[in-house]
Design a protein around this motif. Structure first.
Motif, mmCIF file in Angstrom:
data_model
loop_
_atom_site.group_PDB
_atom_site.id
_atom_site.type_symbol
_atom_site.label_atom_id
_atom_site.label_comp_id
_atom_site.label_asym_id
_atom_site.label_seq_id
_atom_site.Cartn_x
_atom_site.Cartn_y
_atom_site.Cartn_z
ATOM 1 N N VAL A 136 68.785 61.643 43.552
ATOM 2 C CA VAL A 136 68.949 60.492 45.207
ATOM 3 C C VAL A 136 67.331 61.152 46.104
ATOM 4 C CG1 VAL A 136 70.041 63.451 45.206
ATOM 5 C CG2 VAL A 136 70.710 61.956 47.105
ATOM 6 N N LYS A 161 69.939 56.585 45.109
ATOM 7 C CA LYS A 161 71.031 56.859 46.469
ATOM 8 C C LYS A 161 69.990 57.206 47.488
ATOM 9 C CE LYS A 161 73.744 60.176 48.580
ATOM 10 N NZ LYS A 161 75.491 60.928 47.777
ATOM 11 N N ASP A 191 73.281 56.079 52.013
ATOM 12 C CA ASP A 191 74.200 57.385 53.159
ATOM 13 C C ASP A 191 73.405 57.914 54.132
ATOM 14 O OD1 ASP A 191 75.906 59.984 52.967
ATOM 15 O OD2 ASP A 191 75.029 60.938 51.196
#
Ligand SMILES: O=C(O)CCC(=O)c1ccccc1C(=O)O
Ligand SMILES: [Mg+2]
Length: 368
Positions: A136, A161, A191
């Motif tokens: 992430v 992500k 996201d």
């Protein structure tokens, strides 16, 4: 064997680096490790880690109700206590983080008693022994995001992500730069963390269509299920519901509205592993895949989430479990088993990790 007592230890662990999402910048993670003791030296650990910026629950609210729950659970068996947690939770009497933390502690103790791991306790068939994770990357300037993406791929991650900020063209530029940096094969997710209006989401996502996005989490506000449905008709990038999946009923609503192609299941947000499991089974009826993710809790809670993902054959996409390195400490003795983007599921009884009491003392949250 009956529960003799319960203890909880509030902690406050700093992030290694500030972590930015559309919800804001995080610098400190607060939560509580909860420990249950059973007759004859047995015990189990769990974690209560609400995130007020995400889901609205606070640690203080959790700490306020723990004494009365401890009184209720004293003298009950682990199975009775697990039933109590489910019933209280379904009645709306338990904050999700509390239900999750208690359940993990009870399952840890039960697994130790039965001689099997939590994933084995939860699974109907053989549980997985490894789970793939996505890296992430926080919302940050293009160059830094591209560099971190390259580093993650060099470390072996096959899925990244990217957190999205409040810009418009910078966001598109950042996605383009990251895709270019990692090449065509890596799975790339975005996201939005509720940051966009419908128009912004449509504009940005339409512009991101050439970058082979695996899915975008929660582009719109948590309550905007009709917007999510319309967005699914208007852009080709799959839409995932994250903030919108905060208990079983909300997950059912998302599925009924056809508001998402993927559901994100966070045990700390939905209220535990068994609720998470029910959500995944419910989604399977609609052919909607799920991804289990951490909420940046410490190693105790993260291992609980890992056991859930391992128990479920429907979980085949990379899970959001690469978050321990974001924190200054993971509060467990075992080294983080994350290598080449893969987590190994402990096979020891229960959670399979032990509390690092020295680290816990160091990061003990002092009452304000
Ligand atoms: O999914 C991941 O890879 C990490 C977890 C994550 O992004 C997250 C962590 C804490 C709170 C919210 C979120 C989120 O997915 O929105
Ligand atoms: Mg998300």
């Amino acid at each position: 064997m009956a529960i003799t007592k319960m203890r909880w230890y509030p902690y406050s662990v700093p992030f290694r680096h500030p972590f930015t999402t559309a919800h804001g910048t995080l610098t400190m993670r607060e939560g509580a490790i909860v420990e249950v003791f059973v007759e004859g030296n047995g015990s189990g650990i769990g974690e209560i880690a609400p995130m007020p910026e995400f889901g609205g629950e606070t640690l203080d609210a959790a700490l306020t109700i723990l004494p009365s729950i401890a009184a209720h659970l004293s003298g009950r068996t682990l199975i009775e206590a697990l039933n109590y947690v489910s019933i209280q939770q379904e009645a709306g009497e338990l904050p999700a983080g509390v239900a999750c933390g208690l359940e993990i502690a009870l399952l840890d103790a039960l697994g130790k008693q039965e001689g099997c791991s939590i994933s084995t306790l939860l699974a109907t068939n053989a549980a997985k022994t490894v789970v793939a994770a996505n890296a992430v990357i926080g919302a940050q300037p293009v160059e830094a995001a591209a560099r971190q993406a390259r580093e993650a791929v060099a470390a072996g991650f096959r899925c990244l992500k990217l957190k999205i900020g409040h810009g418009l063209y910078e966001e598109i530029e950042r996605v383009a730069a990251v895709r270019k940096a990692v090449g065509p094969e890596i799975h790339l997710r975005l996201d939005g963390n509720e940051g966009w209006s419908f128009e912004q989401a449509r504009t940005i996502l339409a512009a991101c269509e050439p970058f082979a996005i695996q899915y975008v989490e929660q582009p719109l506000r948590v309550y905007d299920l009709s917007g999510m449905y319309r967005l699914r008709q208007e852009v080709s990038i799959p839409i995932a519901a994250d903030e919108a999946v905060y208990n079983l009923e909300s997950a059912r609503r998302v599925l009924d509205w056809q508001a998402a192609d993927v559901l994100i299941v966070k045990p700390q947000l939905v209220g535990g592993l068994r609720v998470g499991q029910r959500i995944v089974y419910e989604a399977a009826k609609y052919d909607v895949p799920c991804v289990v993710t951490s909420m940046i809790e410490t190693g105790v809670g993260l291992l609980g989430a890992l056991h859930l993902a391992a128990a479920l054959p429907y979980i085949t996409l990379e899970c959001g479990f690469a978050t321990l390195p974001l924190l200054a400490d993971n509060l467990i003795c075992e080294p983080c088993s994350l290598q080449h983007g893969i987590l190994v599921v402990p096979q020891q009884p229960g959670l399979g990790v032990t509390l690092d009491r020295t680290a816990l003392a160091k990061y003990r949250r002092t009452i304000q």
